[in-house]
Design a protein around this motif. Structure first.
Motif, PDB file in Angstrom:
ATOM      1  N   PHE A   1      46.279  51.504  37.333  1.00 20.67           N
ATOM      2  CA  PHE A   1      45.624  50.703  36.754  1.00 20.67           C
ATOM      3  C   PHE A   1      44.055  50.323  36.855  1.00 20.67           C
ATOM      4  O   PHE A   1      43.807  49.762  38.022  1.00 20.67           O
ATOM      5  CB  PHE A   1      46.561  49.247  37.106  1.00 20.67           C
ATOM      6  CG  PHE A   1      46.249  48.392  35.746  1.00 20.67           C
ATOM      7  CD1 PHE A   1      47.121  48.088  34.812  1.00 20.67           C
ATOM      8  CD2 PHE A   1      45.401  47.267  36.293  1.00 20.67           C
ATOM      9  CE1 PHE A   1      46.821  47.489  33.921  1.00 20.67           C
ATOM     10  CE2 PHE A   1      45.219  46.235  35.200  1.00 20.67           C
ATOM     11  CZ  PHE A   1      45.807  46.249  34.153  1.00 20.67           C
TER      12      PHE A   1
ATOM     13  N   ASP B   1      37.819  41.804  39.320  1.00 26.84           N
ATOM     14  CA  ASP B   1      38.653  42.641  38.459  1.00 26.84           C
ATOM     15  C   ASP B   1      40.085  42.104  38.755  1.00 26.84           C
ATOM     16  O   ASP B   1      40.928  42.165  37.938  1.00 26.84           O
ATOM     17  CB  ASP B   1      38.721  44.107  38.760  1.00 26.84           C
ATOM     18  CG  ASP B   1      37.468  44.627  38.333  1.00 26.84           C
ATOM     19  OD1 ASP B   1      36.971  44.303  37.356  1.00 26.84           O
ATOM     20  OD2 ASP B   1      37.047  45.694  38.993  1.00 26.84           O
ATOM     21  N   ALA B   2      40.318  41.252  39.776  1.00 26.96           N
ATOM     22  CA  ALA B   2      41.537  40.810  40.097  1.00 26.96           C
ATOM     23  C   ALA B   2      41.697  40.008  41.129  1.00 26.96           C
ATOM     24  O   ALA B   2      41.070  39.910  42.214  1.00 26.96           O
ATOM     25  CB  ALA B   2      42.655  42.013  40.418  1.00 26.96           C
ATOM     26  N   GLY B   3      42.434  38.898  41.011  1.00 28.82           N
ATOM     27  CA  GLY B   3      42.701  37.956  42.184  1.00 28.82           C
ATOM     28  C   GLY B   3      43.923  38.549  43.019  1.00 28.82           C
ATOM     29  O   GLY B   3      44.604  39.524  42.553  1.00 28.82           O
TER      30      GLY B   3
ATOM     31  N   ASP C   1      46.817  37.438  43.967  1.00 29.24           N
ATOM     32  CA  ASP C   1      48.026  37.152  43.319  1.00 29.24           C
ATOM     33  C   ASP C   1      48.231  38.012  42.166  1.00 29.24           C
ATOM     34  O   ASP C   1      49.576  38.572  41.694  1.00 29.24           O
ATOM     35  CB  ASP C   1      48.221  35.709  42.918  1.00 29.24           C
ATOM     36  CG  ASP C   1      47.066  35.252  41.969  1.00 29.24           C
ATOM     37  OD1 ASP C   1      46.185  35.945  41.934  1.00 29.24           O
ATOM     38  OD2 ASP C   1      47.216  34.274  41.251  1.00 29.24           O
ATOM     39  N   TYR C   2      47.335  38.391  41.365  1.00 29.07           N
ATOM     40  CA  TYR C   2      47.249  39.244  40.166  1.00 29.07           C
ATOM     41  C   TYR C   2      47.628  40.735  40.671  1.00 29.07           C
ATOM     42  O   TYR C   2      48.389  41.446  40.176  1.00 29.07           O
ATOM     43  CB  TYR C   2      46.109  39.259  39.378  1.00 29.07           C
ATOM     44  CG  TYR C   2      46.013  40.332  38.262  1.00 29.07           C
ATOM     45  CD1 TYR C   2      47.046  40.296  37.221  1.00 29.07           C
ATOM     46  CD2 TYR C   2      44.813  40.874  37.867  1.00 29.07           C
ATOM     47  CE1 TYR C   2      46.878  40.979  36.141  1.00 29.07           C
ATOM     48  CE2 TYR C   2      44.720  41.911  36.916  1.00 29.07           C
ATOM     49  CZ  TYR C   2      45.829  41.892  35.959  1.00 29.07           C
ATOM     50  OH  TYR C   2      45.476  42.835  34.870  1.00 29.07           O
TER      51      TYR C   2
ATOM     52  N   HIS D   1      51.331  40.833  41.813  1.00 22.90           N
ATOM     53  CA  HIS D   1      52.026  41.069  40.391  1.00 22.90           C
ATOM     54  C   HIS D   1      52.090  42.369  40.023  1.00 22.90           C
ATOM     55  O   HIS D   1      52.856  43.085  39.402  1.00 22.90           O
ATOM     56  CB  HIS D   1      51.527  39.941  39.482  1.00 22.90           C
ATOM     57  CG  HIS D   1      51.989  40.330  38.071  1.00 22.90           C
ATOM     58  ND1 HIS D   1      53.359  39.855  37.608  1.00 22.90           N
ATOM     59  CD2 HIS D   1      51.623  40.737  37.058  1.00 22.90           C
ATOM     60  CE1 HIS D   1      53.540  40.149  36.314  1.00 22.90           C
ATOM     61  NE2 HIS D   1      52.396  40.814  35.795  1.00 22.90           N
ATOM     62  N   LEU D   2      50.711  43.031  39.922  1.00 23.22           N
ATOM     63  CA  LEU D   2      50.674  44.403  39.331  1.00 23.22           C
ATOM     64  C   LEU D   2      51.147  45.438  40.386  1.00 23.22           C
ATOM     65  O   LEU D   2      52.119  46.078  39.738  1.00 23.22           O
ATOM     66  CB  LEU D   2      49.233  44.737  39.146  1.00 23.22           C
ATOM     67  CG  LEU D   2      48.299  44.265  38.145  1.00 23.22           C
ATOM     68  CD1 LEU D   2      46.938  44.542  38.550  1.00 23.22           C
ATOM     69  CD2 LEU D   2      48.737  44.617  36.787  1.00 23.22           C
TER      70      LEU D   2
ATOM     71  N   VAL E   1      54.914  45.092  39.068  1.00 21.62           N
ATOM     72  CA  VAL E   1      55.204  45.882  37.581  1.00 21.62           C
ATOM     73  C   VAL E   1      54.980  47.288  37.613  1.00 21.62           C
ATOM     74  O   VAL E   1      55.824  48.016  36.893  1.00 21.62           O
ATOM     75  CB  VAL E   1      54.240  45.112  36.741  1.00 21.62           C
ATOM     76  CG1 VAL E   1      54.277  45.920  35.401  1.00 21.62           C
ATOM     77  CG2 VAL E   1      54.253  43.652  36.435  1.00 21.62           C
ATOM     78  N   LEU E   2      53.875  47.717  38.140  1.00 24.04           N
ATOM     79  CA  LEU E   2      53.574  49.166  38.254  1.00 24.04           C
ATOM     80  C   LEU E   2      54.548  49.926  39.324  1.00 24.04           C
ATOM     81  O   LEU E   2      54.733  51.083  39.046  1.00 24.04           O
ATOM     82  CB  LEU E   2      52.232  49.233  38.806  1.00 24.04           C
ATOM     83  CG  LEU E   2      50.900  48.694  38.145  1.00 24.04           C
ATOM     84  CD1 LEU E   2      49.664  48.941  38.730  1.00 24.04           C
ATOM     85  CD2 LEU E   2      50.901  49.141  36.713  1.00 24.04           C
TER      86      LEU E   2
END
Ligand SMILES: Cc1cc2nc3c(=O)[nH]c(=O)nc-3n(C[C@H](O)[C@H](O)[C@H](O)COP(=O)(O)OP(=O)(O)OC[C@H]3O[C@@H](n4cnc5c(N)ncnc54)[C@H](O)[C@@H]3O)c2cc1C
Lengths: 283, 833
Positions: free
Chosen positions: A185, A260-262, A264-265, A268-269, A272-273
């Motif tokens: 990602f 680009d990303a926190g 927590d994100y 989460h990724l 999902v990934l």
């Protein structure tokens, strides 16, 4: 931009290279494909007094089969990795991950050994190397030692390679018949991963009988998603079971926060990934 | 003398033919001379020492260590070369009371943005110069940075330039009530507030800061030979640069020659009189030696001017059935630390474009330019018009959502109909031609708009992970800069004419010297096509000469999609003059009366006979000059200047479908269709290329690019790792087409195409992204709409959902996810009114 000046040698054997490195002392640095090292020089973030170019050592290059292992020379380029038949057959995951590295120009120069020695947490090749339980062959004045991947990556840009040592090869166990997927990602095609998941699984009779999962950029080093591996093994393959198992993906990680990303994100990724990677690997 | 037997055997017309670009072989293979390739004996190299701080007093500079480095010729502070006394020019004082701080070539006592030059090292090689530059010790006392435009305007704010007493550069207002071109917006808004059949909608949009990333970094070489100074520079504006250098430095203009050799892109980023150009000149003059400066990519990202960066507050009054009654626009535009060559005027170009293709009865535009301690902003592809187009096209979708009207239908209700052209807009421009219906109908059909709307509904009903969004942008722009009298009325410091000269060579070939200055557009090809057609000679026999003020002494260069619409017309006029001058000589050669001659397909023929001579024959005859009519000169070369009577107004309909991965926030481009009306097309291949490149840059603003600063005023996108430019792999195949309503204000009927894709595409993409996620309650997402931002927006909107304002996904908003229940009087979402 122009690097500061340095001395340059291009040895033709590993022994000579080790010798040069040792003689050069603290300020000597190895050059592989230069795709990370040359930008460092050009931005003057490093100014070594001696650069030892590994490009003239044939024994560091190429892929061969040795019993139940596939051995990749440290100077094998990303491009060569992506085209290699032995790897396609036995270590598909490293190939899948390498295909996502940068762009064709970079893949023609950058090397597997260089990428692993560089140990950028956002680099794509450490997580599959860890997931695959590879051994890294390191040679110094006192000869050769083999470091398990789990002990090789120590911190951000830090590995078990000691002063005066060279990474010469990466030894992968065979995963013949396993499915593999590197789920990367990032924001634009040639960029490093925000998060990525390296997954390889063995599916027999509709059930997952074995799984290896590594995470990119979820900590200073690659992280093994053992919780997910455990949750998957023995399960009947279905989207539901995989997604449920993937919920454990962020356990034990410590991702950073940036533009680009926190964190927590990123967590989460990772979940999902991981689900997507395993489903695709089981394909 | 040759007489031709077959005068009707004319070559096929060049105009309209998709010729491959004749310049590409040398540009792509590098078999050319870029500025950095200039190799002059004894050439010295510069490295500029730059401030790491955004705002600081310079308390001392120690150059002694740097001077010791072998190979260093000199290390100079600003005062050493007089660089602090220079006032770099701003050619666009937009108001009489505009505040223009002095902009030195190197900072003397204070730096005002991170990256500003403070000293320069001159050495025998670029590497030595760089090594020595690292040894220059600068003692800085840090000052507060000024970063936020709104804070900068508050009382007591730290001033970037204390000597001008304010951070406001200028305020520029257009009011249609005062101008007499429309009603009063204040009245329109208050009438709407009182009217149950109208609504007032307010939105705030952010135009992020971008960097015009040209392929070739900037480079300048100055070679002083005696009193003459020759400057090579990677610039879009060699003529303006020459005149401005003469004026700024007090140099005799006749001693200066500026050459823009092949230039690798600009996108507006090379419309400048750059401090580095001046420093290179000052050093060369001081030493009497040739000197070169070439920037690194990081220097380019940090110090070459940036673009965009506005806060836009739009308020619109509209009837509930979708007729616009008034539009109020308030802008804050970030100038950065200084004024660039045309920087203050860039947002003002938007003043004419917020009303776009719509019939708006009352309009007000009020822009305040603000100084901050950041890199200065100036023109970037579209300059003011992408910002305006974004504002109005985003607003049209907001109105559609609020009113529950299908967004294309809303646009149809308000746009100027094809039978209404020429049409004078509320911002006083007269659009000569256009047909929004035709472009839109074709675009809708190519896009399969109805089919995609159906698919969008299906995905919503199924709750797919990947949701579809559809975005529209129906745009126009003013380009072909510009009628000189209009520029005069806007207080711009120059005219907008353009020139061309045609030199007919004895062998029948033509050299065309042009005043515009290509940097990747394909001018040599398109111009050759025009001249070949007009003179009836072969495409290969036309050579376009440009970029050297010694051969092309009059010109106003390339920007604002002007090269064809203005420069191309100068070529047509020059060709007409060549024919005019050749005619009496041809008549003499044919022993006929001038009145009996006609000129077609490159030949003068005697009407009703097969007797004729080619233009090449005439060129040879005047070269020999053995026999020509009395009283005329043996010369058919010609020069022409064209000053346009109006701008040109390309327009088009852009439709974008995106898939938003609702689990990750990633936006995948799904389909992009655009139908552009750029008037007569000279070369379809070049037009398509310009549209594709423009789309890539406009889409990049929507999805990828941003130049952010941290709280200390450090640029966070100082390398191309951080400034995420898309590559082909990140884009999709675009479906492009053209409709054509030829412009009636120039003889070729051409409009402009260089900026169209960039201007139109950004709002189409953002509208599409929002269309996909409005169903979750998302109202806006800042650009670039990164996965992180999209995911965060979905997440936080979902977190606040369930308050009875759930999206109605089946409304007449046709999948827009109309939040019609949100309609409220004077809705001030985002605050600030
Ligand atoms: C534009 C661009 C995009 C990129 N994108 C990605 C991406 O998406 N994903 C990704 O994973 N990587 C990416 N990279 C990095 C790329 O994969 C590099 O090739 C890799 O990180 C370094 O490999 P190299 O052979 O070039 O090593 P070098 O740059 O030559 O060396 C890197 C470091 O490792 C040391 N070193 C090299 N070889 C050895 C050795 N045998 N033993 C001990 N130390 C050694 C060097 O001294 C140096 O410190 C990108 C690079 C670029 C330029």
């Amino acid at each position: 931009m122009i690097p500061a000046s340095f001395d340059y040698v291009r040895p033709t054997s590993v022994d000579e290279a080790v010798q040069a490195l040792v003689e050069g002392g603290d300020d000597a640095k190895l050059l592989a494909g230069g795709q990370s090292f040359i930008p460092v020089l050009r931005l003057r973030m490093g100014d070594p007094s001696l650069v030892v170019d590994l490009g003239g050592i044939p024994e560091l290059r190429g892929v061969r089969e040795e019993g139940d292992q596939i051995v990749v020379g440290a100077m094998t380029t990303h491009h060569e990795v992506t085209r290699d038949d032995l790897l396609a057959q036995h270590v598909a995951l490293i190939q899948e991950a390498t295909k996502t590295v940068a762009d064709p120009q970079v893949r023609h120069r950058g090397t597997l050994g260089g990428a692993l020695a560089h140990a950028d947490p956002a680099g794509d090749l450490a997580a599959p190397t860890l997931a695959l339980d590879a051994e890294l062959v390191v040679v110094g004045q006192n000869g050769e030692r083999r470091v398990p991947a789990a002990e090789f990556f120590e911190d951000y840009f830090t590995t078990a390679i000691g002063p005066g040592e060279i990474l010469t090869a990466i030894r992968f166990p065979k995963y013949t018949g396993w499915g593999a997927r590197y789920e990367k990602f990032n924001r634009v095609a040639q960029a490093w991963s925000i998060v990525a998941v390296a997954a390889t699984v063995k599916v027999e009779g509709g059930s997952i009988t074995d799984a290896r999962i590594g995470l990119t950029n979820m900590a200073g080093t690659p992280v093994r998603a053992r919780g997910v591996e455990t949750a998957l093994v023995g399960q009947t393959m279905s989207e539901e079971t995989v997604r449920a198992a993937a919920q454990a993906a962020a356990e034990g990680t410590s991702p950073t926060s940036d533009a680009d990303a926190g964190s927590d994100y990123r967590e989460h990724l990772a979940r999902v990934l991981t689900g997507r990677a395993v489903l695709a690997a089981a394909g | 003398m040759t007489t031709t037997e077959n005068p009707t055997n004319a070559p096929a017309p060049e105009i309209g033919r998709d010729r491959r670009r004749k310049e590409d072989r040398r540009l792509i293979t590098g078999r050319t001379r870029w500025t950095d390739n200039q190799a002059i004996t004894g050439l010295l190299h510069l490295s500029i020492v730059r401030s790491p701080f955004a705002h600081a007093e310079i308390q001392g500079i120690d150059t002694s260590a740097a001077k010791q480095v072998p190979g260093v010729v000199g290390v100079y502070t600003a005062a050493d070369i007089g660089a602090d006394a220079v006032q770099l020019p701003c050619a666009w004082p937009i108001t009489k009371d505009m505040k223009a701080p002095q902009r030195p070539a190197l900072a003397g006592s204070r730096v005002n943005f991170a990256g500003e030059g403070v000293a320069v090292v001159v050495a025998r090689s670029a590497a030595i110069a760089k090594d020595a530059a690292e040894l220059v010790e600068v003692d800085y006392a840090e000052l507060e940075p000024v970063l936020d435009m709104e804070d900068a305007l508050k009382d007591g704010a730290t001033l970037v330039h204390p000597e001008i007493g304010t951070n406001a550069n200028a305020q520029w207002v257009f009011d249609s009530g005062e101008a007499g071109s429309g009603g009063s917006v204040a009245e329109a808004l208050s009438a709407a507030e009182k009217d149950d059949d109208q609504v007032v909608i307010h939105r705030r949009f952010r135009q992020q800061r971008l960097v015009p990333v040209f392929m070739e970094p900037r480079s300048t070489v100055v070679d002083p030979t005696g009193e003459q100074l020759v400057m090579w520079s990677s610039t879009q504006v060699p003529h303006i640069l020459k005149t401005m250098l003469a004026l700024t430095l007090g140099l005799p203009e006749n001693k200066l020659r500026v050459i823009a050799p092949d230039v690798g892109g600009g996108f507006g980023g090379k419309i400048a009189v750059a401090p580095e150009e001046v420093v290179t000149l000052l050093v060369a003059r001081k030493l009497g030696k040739p000197v070169k400066w070439t920037e690194t990519r990081s220097e380019s990202l940090l110090t070459a001017h940036h673009g965009r960066d506005q806060i836009q507050d739009l308020t619109i009054a509209v009837t509930k059935d979708g007729i616009i009654k008034g539009l109020d626009v308030k802008l804050l535009a970030d100038m950065g630390a200084y004024l660039g060559l045309v920087g203050p005027g860039v947002p003002i170009l938007g003043a004419f474009m917020f009303n776009a293709i719509y019939k708006i009865p009352a309009y007000r535009f009020d822009c305040t330019n603000v100084f901050t301690t950041k890199t200065l902003t100036d023109a970037y592809r579209g300059a003011g018009r992408p910002e305006a187009t974004f504002g109005i096209e985003r607003m049209m979708d907001e109105v559609a959502v609020e009113l529950g009207i299908e967004p294309m239908e809303l646009r149809r209700k308000n746009w100027i109909k094809h039978e209404e052209f020429p049409y004078t807009t509320v911002s006083t421009l007269t659009y000569d031609t256009g047909n929004y219906e035709a472009a839109t109908d074709q675009a809708l059909q190519m896009f399969d708009y109805d089919g995609l709307r159906r698919e969008q509904q299906e995905r919503r009903q199924r709750g797919d992970v990947k949701q579809l969004g559809i975005g529209i942008s129906t745009f126009t722009e003013m380009c072909g800069l510009a009628p000189s009298r209009v520029l005069g009325s806007l207080d711009y410091g120059a005219g907008g004419w353009e020139t061309a000269s045609i030199r007919m060579l004895p062998t029948g070939k033509a050299e065309v010297v042009v005043g515009v200055s290509p940097h990747g557009q394909g001018h040599e090809t398109a111009f050759s096509q025009i001249v070949a057609d007009k003179l009836g000679i072969a495409f290969e026999d036309v050579e376009i000469l440009h970029g050297d003020t010694q051969s092309s002494y009059r010109g106003l260069d390339t920007y604002g999609s002007r090269s064809l619409a203005v420069g191309g017309i100068a070529m047509v006029k020059a060709a007409e003059k060549v024919i005019e001058k050749a005619k009496p000589i041809a008549a003499h050669m044919l022993e006929a009366s001038e009145d009996d001659l006609e000129f077609t397909g490159g030949k003068f023929t005697v009407k009703g006979t097969d007797k004729g001579v080619g233009i090449a024959d005439v060129a040879l005859a005047v070269f020999a000059a053995h026999d020509y009519p009395e009283g005329i000169e043996p010369d058919i070369d010609a020069h022409a200047t064209f000053d346009p009577e109006n701008f040109s107004f390309p327009h088009g309909t852009h439709l974008c479908a995106v898939e938003v991965d609702t689990e990750t926030g990633f936006v995948h481009l799904h389909k992009y269709v655009c139908v552009d009306d750029v008037g007569t097309v000279i070369n379809p291949l070049i037009v398509e290329g310009q549209v594709h490149g423009g789309l890539a840059q406009g889409i990049a603003q929507a999805l990828f690019e941003e130049a952010p600063y941290d709280e200390s005023g450090t640029l966070l996108s100082g390398t191309l790792v951080d400034y995420t430019l898309p590559s082909a792999a990140d884009l999709i195949s675009f479906d492009t087409a053209n409709t054509a309503t030829p412009s009636t204000t120039n003889p070729l009927g051409v409009k402009g195409v260089g900026e169209a894709g960039t201007i139109a595409s950004t709002p189409a993409v953002v509208n599409a992204v929002l269309d996909a996620v409005r169903q979750y309650g998302v109202k806006d997402i800042d650009m670039p709409t990164t996965p992180f931002r999209v995911w965060t927006a979905i997440n936080s909107a979902k977190g606040t959902a369930g308050r009875g304002d759930e999206a109605d996904v089946a409304s007449p908003g046709a999948g827009l996810g109309s939040t019609a229940s949100d309609i409220s009087k004077g809705d001030t979402q985002g605050g600030h009114l």
